[in-house]
Design an enzyme around this catalytic site. Structure first.
Site, PDB file in Angstrom:
ATOM      1  N   THR A   1      -1.616   5.510   2.378  1.00 49.98           N
ATOM      2  CA  THR A   1      -2.826   4.694   2.418  1.00 49.98           C
ATOM      3  C   THR A   1      -2.827   3.807   3.654  1.00 49.98           C
ATOM      4  O   THR A   1      -1.801   3.218   4.006  1.00 49.98           O
ATOM      5  CB  THR A   1      -2.927   3.806   1.160  1.00 49.98           C
ATOM      6  OG1 THR A   1      -2.856   4.632  -0.003  1.00 49.98           O
ATOM      7  CG2 THR A   1      -4.220   3.022   1.135  1.00 49.98           C
TER       8      THR A   1
ATOM      9  N   LEU B   1       0.860  -1.180   0.000  1.00 52.67           N
ATOM     10  CA  LEU B   1       0.000   0.000   0.000  1.00 52.67           C
ATOM     11  C   LEU B   1       0.895   1.228   0.000  1.00 52.67           C
ATOM     12  O   LEU B   1       1.987   1.213   0.582  1.00 52.67           O
ATOM     13  CB  LEU B   1      -0.905   0.028   1.244  1.00 52.67           C
ATOM     14  CG  LEU B   1      -1.913  -1.111   1.413  1.00 52.67           C
ATOM     15  CD1 LEU B   1      -2.621  -0.985   2.765  1.00 52.67           C
ATOM     16  CD2 LEU B   1      -2.939  -1.112   0.282  1.00 52.67           C
ATOM     17  N   ASP B   2       0.447   2.310  -0.658  1.00 54.21           N
ATOM     18  CA  ASP B   2       1.191   3.565  -0.581  1.00 54.21           C
ATOM     19  C   ASP B   2       1.376   3.958   0.883  1.00 54.21           C
ATOM     20  O   ASP B   2       0.537   3.645   1.739  1.00 54.21           O
ATOM     21  CB  ASP B   2       0.435   4.685  -1.300  1.00 54.21           C
ATOM     22  CG  ASP B   2       0.346   4.457  -2.799  1.00 54.21           C
ATOM     23  OD1 ASP B   2       1.128   3.648  -3.329  1.00 54.21           O
ATOM     24  OD2 ASP B   2      -0.524   5.084  -3.435  1.00 54.21           O
ATOM     25  N   MET B   3       2.458   4.682   1.153  1.00 51.76           N
ATOM     26  CA  MET B   3       2.730   5.116   2.521  1.00 51.76           C
ATOM     27  C   MET B   3       1.523   5.839   3.117  1.00 51.76           C
ATOM     28  O   MET B   3       1.170   5.623   4.289  1.00 51.76           O
ATOM     29  CB  MET B   3       3.952   6.035   2.544  1.00 51.76           C
ATOM     30  CG  MET B   3       4.310   6.543   3.936  1.00 51.76           C
ATOM     31  SD  MET B   3       5.816   7.550   3.971  1.00 51.76           S
ATOM     32  CE  MET B   3       5.234   9.022   3.150  1.00 51.76           C
TER      33      MET B   3
END
Length: 578
Positions: free
Chosen positions: A429, A425-427
């Protein structure tokens, strides 16, 4: 007469003419304590005010004309969006040498086919100046382009090329016929040889075998002579073609030489100051980077123009912001009036030099946003561990930050074969991540991710009212080579990306959605929301494709997959905090 023909040369726009004092009272605003980190920021209130005043100027000025794809009320006009082109503008909050507060304005590239307009700082180097070397040397390159085009239009070139192609095809057909004849002859001689060996002896046998051998040699020679004959025909035509194209190749080589020389000359002319008064050319700035040749358009963005002009005339930079005005480009996420960070590929090396000597806000992306946030374990057994990653925590270690969901799981389970990373997951998110603890579990789950047997559901909050109740977005994506980690929508080179979404509810001008990515491209949900061909509404708190806030409003709420050992379907859910 073209509306820009009345404008005076660059030298007649003095710093006092380009320095803009605020129309409104600014006593209530606190000055920034450090200069803006240009690659991830929230605009300072004074920069927001300056941008608002500049936008009002853009909406009311009548000195020049440019099709931004806007309607009469200067909002987006969908009918014009296909032909209009927006532009990036920048404002730089400065203190004048006499102590006054105000701002400079700039645009990236050219507007209305001009790079010098009233109220905007000039380019660092004016390549369009009539007395400059660029126009003269560009004319020579343009003349060579015209020469190449004219020479290439010679019909004899096409005729010879077609004839060579036809000769090559004819020879190939004859060669195949000859080879087939050789195969049949070889088979026939084999039978004759066997019959002779069974029925003849002595000189009669020798004579028959010699005859068969000569037939074999004759067939090989026929193939050899056939090739020589057609090679000679084709070579004769190729000589004629080379004679006709020699001037073209010579002109192309001249054009390449002149273009490279002009490019290098431009690189030396673009020289940028920093706060210490030190000056560096584009060539020197990019030389130590991984891409030592500056990309096209480097130095023409708003931010370098603004800083260089301020340094050159003794103004002190205090803060900056850049915003998009007009219709979105085809690939990038750019929304009318929205603020955006400076680009990495072109501006990062330049601004790295130009900001030396200034006190600059720390890079937020190098700070561990989740240092004090716990990593919640949702489920664990001998095969897997499912965690709820908080917003701000990396999925895996980064270049400057080691703390991540992976390193924390590794610390929790030091004696397992893994943990193995299966997805990320993106940082910014939050939400569910699964890690495999054994090689066997890793192999099973990897296969499920590859075959899309894993189902994911996200919750997102977007800026705006979504009119439909559900929909599907199909926009192919690829990385932006000039502005990593941003992603582009690209129908030519992008990979397929599909997102299905459902509206949950709307409130206070925002819409809450369920989102189901059928593919897993980098930043897929964020781009599909923000892009003008998607929802055209950025996610709340999206500092890359929208406006930065306390957090990105994107949460991996639900995750379903088959257990790697029992093969039973498992579904995990965690609520979001927005």
């Amino acid at each position: 007469m073209h509306p820009n023909a009345l404008f005076t040369p660059n030298e007649l726009f003095t710093p006092d003419e380009l320095f803009t004092c605020f129309n409104a009272t600014i006593d209530q605003f606190e000055l920034p304590s450090a200069f803006t980190f240009p690659f991830y920021y929230q605009p300072h209130p004074l920069c927001v005010l300056a941008a608002s005043e500049l936008q009002q100027h853009l909406a009311t000025q009548i000195d020049w004309q440019h099709d931004f794809g806007l309607s009469d009320d200067f909002e987006l006009d969908n009918d014009k969006a296909s032909t209009g082109m927006g532009k990036m503008f920048g404002v730089l909050l400065v203190r004048s040498p006499s102590g006054d507060l105000g701002y400079f304005s700039a645009f990236s590239g050219k507007i209305a086919e001009q790079n010098i307009l009233p109220n905007f700082v000039p380019p660092v180097f004016d390549m369009l100046a009539e007395e400059g070397f660029f126009q003269t040397e560009l004319e020579a390159i343009t003349a060579l382009n015209t020469q190449v085009t004219a020479l290439s239009a010679n019909p004899q070139i096409t005729q010879l090329s077609n004839q060579i192609g036809q000769y090559q095809a004819d020879y190939k057909t004859l060669e195949q016929t000859q080879r087939q004849a050789m195969i049949e002859g070889r088979a026939q001689r084999k039978q004759q040889r066997q019959q002779a060996e069974n029925t003849l002896t002595g000189d009669a046998l020798k004579a028959e075998l010699d005859t068969l051998a000569k037939q074999s040699v004759a067939e090989k020679n026929n193939l050899k002579y056939l090739k020589l004959e057609w090679d000679e025909k084709i070579a004769a035509l190729q000589v004629q073609l080379v004679q006709l194209t020699a001037d073209i190749e010579h002109a192309k080589q001249q054009r390449k030489t002149l273009s490279n020389a002009l490019q290098n000359k431009l690189f030396e002319q673009y020289c940028f100051l920093n706060a210490r008064g030190e000056e560096k050319s584009l060539k020197a700035i990019f030389a130590p980077t991984a891409s030592p040749v500056p990309p096209a358009g480097a130095g023409e963005c708003a931010a370098p123009k603004l800083l260089h002009y301020a340094y050159k005339h003794g103004f002190t930079p205090l803060a900056m912001a850049e915003f998009w005005w007009g219709a979105s480009p085809k690939s990038e996420v750019r929304q009318h009036r929205k603020f955006y960070p400076s680009c990495h590929g072109k501006c990062n090396p330049i601004l790295g030099h130009m900001l030396e000597g200034l006190t600059v806000d720390p890079n937020p992306l190098e700070q561990n946003w989740a240092q004090d946030k716990a990593l919640e374990i949702v489920y664990q057994d001998d095969a897997i561990v499912v965690v709820n990653k908080p917003s701000g925590l990396l999925s895996v270690p980064g270049k400057t930050i080691q703390d991540s969901a992976y390193t924390r799981v590794l610390g929790m389970f030091p004696d397992v074969e893994g943990p193995f990373v299966l997805h990320r997951l993106d940082m910014a998110t939050s939400g569910l991540l699964v890690f495999a603890l054994t090689r066997r579990a890793n192999k099973s789950l990897q296969k499920q991710f590859i075959t899309r047997g894993v189902e994911k559901r996200y919750i997102a909050m977007v800026e705006g009212i979504v009119a439909q109740s559900e929909g599907e977005i199909n926009l192919p994506m690829r990385g932006d080579p000039d502005d990593r980690p941003r992603q582009l929508v690209c129908f030519e080179h992008g990979k397929p990306a599909t997102t299905y979404w459902q509206l949950i509810h709307t409130e206070n001008g925002r819409s809450k959605l369920h989102m189901y990515p059928k593919t897993g491209r980098t930043h897929q949900l964020r781009v599909h929301c923000a892009h003008h061909l998607g929802l055209n509404m950025s996610m709340v708190g999206d500092g890359l494709y929208g406006d930065r806030d306390t957090r990105l409003h994107l949460h991996a709420e639900q995750l379903s997959f088959d257990h790697p050992y029992t093969h039973q379907r498992m579904t995990f859910s965690v609520d979001c905090d927005f």
